[in-house]
Design an enzyme around this catalytic site. Structure first.
Site, PDB file in Angstrom:
ATOM      1  N   LYS C  80       0.852  -1.188   0.000  1.00 22.10           N
ATOM      2  CA  LYS C  80       0.000   0.000   0.000  1.00 22.10           C
ATOM      3  C   LYS C  80       0.890   1.241   0.000  1.00 22.10           C
ATOM      4  CE  LYS C  80      -4.002   1.761   2.705  1.00 22.10           C
ATOM      5  NZ  LYS C  80      -4.840   1.492   3.901  1.00 22.10           N
ATOM      6  N   SER C 155      -9.695   1.454   2.906  1.00 20.37           N
ATOM      7  CA  SER C 155      -8.823   2.226   2.049  1.00 20.37           C
ATOM      8  C   SER C 155      -7.758   1.413   1.316  1.00 20.37           C
ATOM      9  CB  SER C 155      -8.126   3.302   2.880  1.00 20.37           C
ATOM     10  OG  SER C 155      -7.288   2.699   3.852  1.00 20.37           O
ATOM     11  N   SER C 179      -9.897  -0.916   7.121  1.00 19.15           N
ATOM     12  CA  SER C 179      -9.319  -0.676   5.795  1.00 19.15           C
ATOM     13  C   SER C 179      -8.584  -1.864   5.176  1.00 19.15           C
ATOM     14  CB  SER C 179      -8.360   0.517   5.838  1.00 19.15           C
ATOM     15  OG  SER C 179      -9.098   1.714   5.796  1.00 19.15           O
TER      16      SER C 179
END
Lengths: 480, 96, 490
Positions: C80, C155, C179
């Site tokens: 990420k 996310s 997330s």
């Protein structure tokens, strides 16, 4: 109306740890700009703070030295405000539970001692340094600001007094005594001119005999004890002027201008109520157990006030004792001289008098001189044995400080040893009497002022090496 | 509970320049969210200690040891403006 | 043999050891896959082909010399883009960090590098991890490989989409309010959030410091356990890091659920949950009971307030965490005549509207006069939630609920209504507030062919039993397979 000043002092002390508060960057003010920086102290994304154990031990030490209670559990908070030399735009500080709270420091001004309570001592981090570049070098006309983050994250202890101070002189004495203690602890070089110790004063005034505090003004930017005293004094008079003329004192921060000798109002940034303190989620609570606190307490050196009391007991007068206790070099000499057998009062006077004066004159630290405790003991012994006059002793001290040798050696070399052999002295006195028989008859007849005349003559024939008291004694024995 | 938000003050504290229109829209959205968030006030929490760390731990420290710093050129290569080893920013208006 | 890009970590590691394939072949396979899928999925912000191939070659040399470092050596993994990677652009999907090259690796990145993992690239996310759809990215949204009209969740939607699409074998996400778990549920993957403090946050761009945890997004429970074990452990650079050894993830995989007590959280398994999700949830509960688990219904009343507490705590912390993005030392700068003006213009230009909304919300919630009513009260509610969980775990070994209230929704469906977007995290947030571990396991597909996740929660440091139950659920559930993705070569 008569006004009473009400003053509190906030002190920031930079700790002289090897590394910064929350990262391993060196604490080094000499370094090239922005060379002692890392993700943590530059506030790079993703970086996290880890507290320096030694800094926690040292603030505890400071707290104990000022008779504070140590919080069993304290906590870091974030203090939020934007400033370009503050990398994270929040400062890691402490809020409702500081490491140290509720202490005191006794301060003496003109013989009167007052206890100034200390509200708290808390741990925080320093900011970077801004250089405002512009025509005059002053911020108003600056065209740009250059930032150096070497200082960002240096451990900072803030010590906050209660509003117990009642005069500018007392404010100065508090600051000086506080600095002396911090220096004695060995946790900071505490240099005002370099900003490693900084004093801010909260000043208000109220009519004498009333209780409620007036509106307080924070005065900043004093870089010497003298300027602290002047700034506080100025601010007291300024507020008196405002109130006497029917005006209102505004709560604000004012900047001391050393050159003009006045305080200027500063444009306010965030009000203190806008700091949005909240518990720092990146850090755990600090727990100082009784065991840890006791371990730290065991490392405390003797505090200057206690040391001064001990020196009084050793024969120093009060003022000398405080001066000696406040200087590591003088204290060391004093203690070794007394331990070697010298009388405390004599040595204390020399150290606070001639030795201190020499140090100022030569701009040298006493510790850098050749003087030892043993020298002082020998010097005192020579005076006691009448082989040196007290005037000659001071002269000898100067030569010893200059590194010419020990007292006996120096006194001989400079021909300062007194004639203490009573036979030789009597001979000299009798010779002078014989040469001045008429005057001696008048002296014997009661014209006592002539004694000075005879002593002077004896001093002359002995080349100044006679002990005047001994000469007087012999003269008296000849009269009777 | 009607929530009064001085959005201009909040935006100033947060250093975010907003147009009047943006402010009005954020004020309205914050109102809705805070209205929902205000449900926390319905729970009885007298005598309850606030939690700021999910794990009950204390005293994570590092030793006072110096570790290498970053290379200055690398650091300044990311700066929007730098000169002579310094970061450079526009002048401040605050006279400190 | 299956397409290399579709292997699990365990399968790929075995293939490397037996010489069936090489790390270079695996890495090329996911890179080729990415070149097919990225135009439509947009899972990545940065693909580091060169770095990945170099790491793969190094790994092949170790394997050829029969000196592989460990179970992850040579395996292509997606990171990420809120994790610091030295020398590789890291933006957290924000314009304010456009072009930012970090000078250091985060601890987790360092650990994986040392474990021989191959980093394919940096994946898309909701800006600064604030969102539940990966639509709040300054660089455009990511789409769900199961249906390109829908969101992958967020996310960590980029990492989830990459793993689902085959452009990485596994990924790392971060989980502040769900997330990792919610995108795992929406993309048909296993997603796991460890106990707060087990995985270092050093080098993770902070959103809400007391809630953030990094964790794996994988194709199997075993993969998640292996990846978790590789990144967990004490880190002296993170003061909130747990000082003891991390519990095992793999130890009790395959041990079944016989005799384990499973608690169904009423507040998280009824109101507000989509019917299809509830059916899949109930089916799984029945399967667990049939497999010998003792199922208990439990009430945790404070969890109903968790979302409210979260939307005070997370914005408050983020308002301070994001203050450092000011145009002074790195990232975007918009010029101004004074430093204050420069900062205010930079931040207005550099942050997206969701980030600004949360900064304003947090700034307000911490303000004088509101602190106690909002932030302080939220922290006390947090204590209540922890206490309720503690009581519950006296009765059960794990707690369960659906992961997300519904399968993937269409792009744009919730962007105009922040509150409805926030409701996505209603089941996942309590574990962030309590700091406890939780994970999502795929348990089926909706009628329209979208994955549905099942959440397993465990007490602090209860990872071993959590993985045990998750593995049992995986074994008891029908394999949902891989998404069929219409791709065109770009």
């Amino acid at each position: 109306m008569n006004w009473e000043p009400v003053i509190g002092i906030e002190v920031h002390v930079e700790l002289e740890t090897a590394s910064k508060m929350f990262c391993g960057c060196a604490v080094d003010f000499e370094a090239e700009p922005n060379t002692n920086v890392c993700p943590v102290c530059l506030g790079l994304p993703g970086a996290l703070p880890v507290p320096n154990r030694k800094a926690i031990e040292w603030i505890t030490k400071i707290g104990l030295a000022f008779n504070c209670s140590i919080s069993e559990r304290s906590q870091f908070h974030r203090k939020n405000y934007f400033y370009s030399d503050q990398p994270k735009n929040y400062q890691i500080s402490q809020f409702d539970v500081p490491v140290c709270h509720d202490g005191w420091l006794d301060v003496t001004v003109a013989g009167a001692t007052s206890r100034i309570r200390i509200n708290r001592a808390h741990m925080e981090e320093d900011t970077g340094k801004s250089i405002h570049v512009g025509d005059s070098g002053r911020i108003h006309s600056a065209t740009e600001t250059l930032l150096n983050f070497n200082r960002a994250g240096v451990p900072l202890v803030e010590i906050v007094s209660e509003a117990d101070i009642r005069s500018a002189a007392q404010a100065r004495a508090y600051a000086q005594d506080l600095r002396t203690v911090v220096t004695a602890l060995g946790v900071s070089d505490a240099k005002l001119e370099e900003g490693s110790i900084r004093f801010d004063a909260n000043v208000s005034i109220r009519p004498v005999g009333t209780e409620p505090f007036g509106t307080k003004v924070e005065v900043k930017n004093m870089n010497s004890f003298r300027s602290l005293e002047r700034a506080v004094d100025y601010e007291i008079r300024r507020q008196e002027g405002v109130l006497e003329s029917g005006g209102i004192v505004h709560q604000e921060t004012r900047h001391w201008d050393e050159g003009e000798g006045v305080t200027h109002s500063m444009r306010s940034k965030e009000g203190s109520s806008d700091y949005r303190y909240f518990p720092e989620p990146d850090l755990l609570p600090i727990e100082v157990t009784d065991e840890w606190r006791d371990e730290i307490a065991a490392t405390l050196p003797e505090m200057p006030a206690a040391r001064a009391l001990r020196y009084v007991a050793l024969g120093a007068d009060g003022d000398s004792a405080s001066s000696l206790a406040g200087s590591e070099a003088l204290a060391t000499l004093f203690e070794s001289a007394v331990e070697a057998g010298a009388p405390g009062n004599v040595v204390a006077n020399w150290l606070t008098g001639e030795v201190t004066a020499w140090s100022r004159r030569e701009s040298l630290d006493v510790a850098e001189s050749a003087l030892t405790g043993k020298h002082l003991r020998d010097l005192a012994a020579m005076v006691a044995a009448n082989s040196l006059s007290s005037t000659a002793a001071k002269e000898v001290l100067g030569y010893v400080l200059a590194g010419e040798g020990g007292p006996a050696e120096v006194a001989t070399a400079h021909d300062l040893v007194q004639i203490s052999d009573s036979g030789a002295l009597e001979e000299a006195v009798d010779e002078v009497i014989a040469d001045n028989a008429e005057q001696f008859a008048r002296l014997a007849g009661g014209e006592d002022k002539l004694i000075g005349f005879f002593v002077g003559l004896v001093m002359r024939v002995t080349g100044g090496k006679a002990d005047p008291r001994a000469v007087t004694e012999i003269l008296r024995s000849r009269i009777s | 509970m009607p929530i009064d938000i001085d959005i201009a003050h909040v935006a100033k504290l947060a250093r975010i320049e907003l147009s009047e229109q943006d402010m009005a829209s954020y004020r309205a959205q914050l109102g809705v969210i805070l209205d929902h968030a205000a449900k926390v006030q319905a729970l009885p929490t007298e005598g309850v200690q606030p939690t700021s760390h999910p794990l009950d731990m204390v005293n994570a420290f590092r030793d006072d040891v110096v570790t290498p710093s970053l290379d200055r050129d690398e650091v300044l290569s990311q700066a929007p403006d730098a000169t002579d080893g310094f970061f450079r920013v526009p002048p401040s208006l605050d006279n400190e | 043999m299956t397409e290399l890009s579709q292997l699990t970590l365990v399968e790929a590691a075995a293939a490397l050891r037996t010489g069936e394939c090489t790390s270079v072949a695996l890495t090329e396979s996911v890179l080729d896959r990415a070149s097919l899928t990225e135009a439509s999925v947009h899972a990545y912000l940065t693909i580091d082909r060169q770095g990945a191939m170099a790491a793969a070659e190094a790994s092949d040399r170790r394997i050829a010399a029969e000196k592989p470092i460990g179970p992850l050596d040579g395996l292509p993994i997606a990171l990420k883009d809120n994790m610091m990677t030295k020398g590789i652009e890291t933006t957290a999907s924000s314009k304010i960090l456009s072009g930012y090259i970090p000078p250091y690796d985060g601890t987790v990145v360092k650990l994986l590098r040392e474990a021989g993992a191959v980093f394919v690239g940096k994946t898309n996310l909701d800006e600064f991890a604030m969102g539940s759809s990966t639509e709040n990215s300054a660089y455009g949204p990511t789409r769900n490989p199961w249906n390109l009209d829908t969101v992958p969740g967020g996310s960590s939607g980029g990492s989830a989409a990459a793993v689902a699409a085959g452009s990485a074998l596994a990924g790392l996400g971060s989980d502040t309010g769900g997330s990792i778990r919610q995108p795992a549920a929406l993309c048909g993957l296993v997603g796991m959030k460890p106990t707060y403090g087990l995985v270092s946050r050093y080098g993770l761009i902070a959103f809400a410091s007391s809630l953030d945890q990094i964790g794996p997004l994988t194709r199997s429970v075993q993969d998640a356990a292996i990846l978790y074990e590789a990144i967990a452990g004490h880190d002296p650079h993170d003061a909130t890091s747990f000082p003891g050894p991390a519990p095992s993830g793999t130890e009790r995989l395959g041990a079944g659920v016989e005799g384990l007590r499973v608690g169904v959280v009423n507040e998280l398994s009824g109101e507000g949950i989509d019917d299809e999700v509830l059916v899949a949830f109930r089916t799984t509960i029945d399967r667990l009971a049939n497999a010998g688990a003792e199922v208990v219904d439990l009430s945790l009343p404070s969890t109903a307030t968790a979302l409210s507490a979260y939307y005070l705590i997370a914005p408050a912390e983020c308002s301070a965490n994001l203050a450092r993005f000011d145009g002074v030392r790195y990232g975007l700068r918009v010029d101004g005549s004074t430093v204050d003006e420069m900062m205010s213009l930079t931040r207005a230009e550099g942050f997206g509207s969701e980030v600004i909304r949360r900064i304003l919300l947090g700034t307000y919630a911490l303000s004088a006069g509101y602190y106690d009513a909002f932030y302080g009260q939220a922290q006390r509610v947090r204590t209540l939630i922890i206490q309720e969980f503690a009581t519950a775990y006296e009765q059960v070994d794990v707690l369960v609920s659906p992961t997300a209230p519904a399968p993937a929704f269409e792009l744009g469906a919730k962007t105009q209504d922040p509150l409805s977007m926030y409701m996505q995290d209603i089941c996942t947030i309590p574990s962030n507030l309590s700091g406890h571990p939780a994970m999502s396991v795929p348990v089926g597909l909706s009628a329209s062919g979208l994955p549905i996740g099942f959440q397993v929660m465990a007490p602090a440091l209860g990872e071993t039993v959590m993985f045990q139950v998750a593995a049992a659920i995986e074994a008891l559930s029908d394999d949902i397979g891989r998404p069929v993705l219409e791709v065109v070569a770009s």
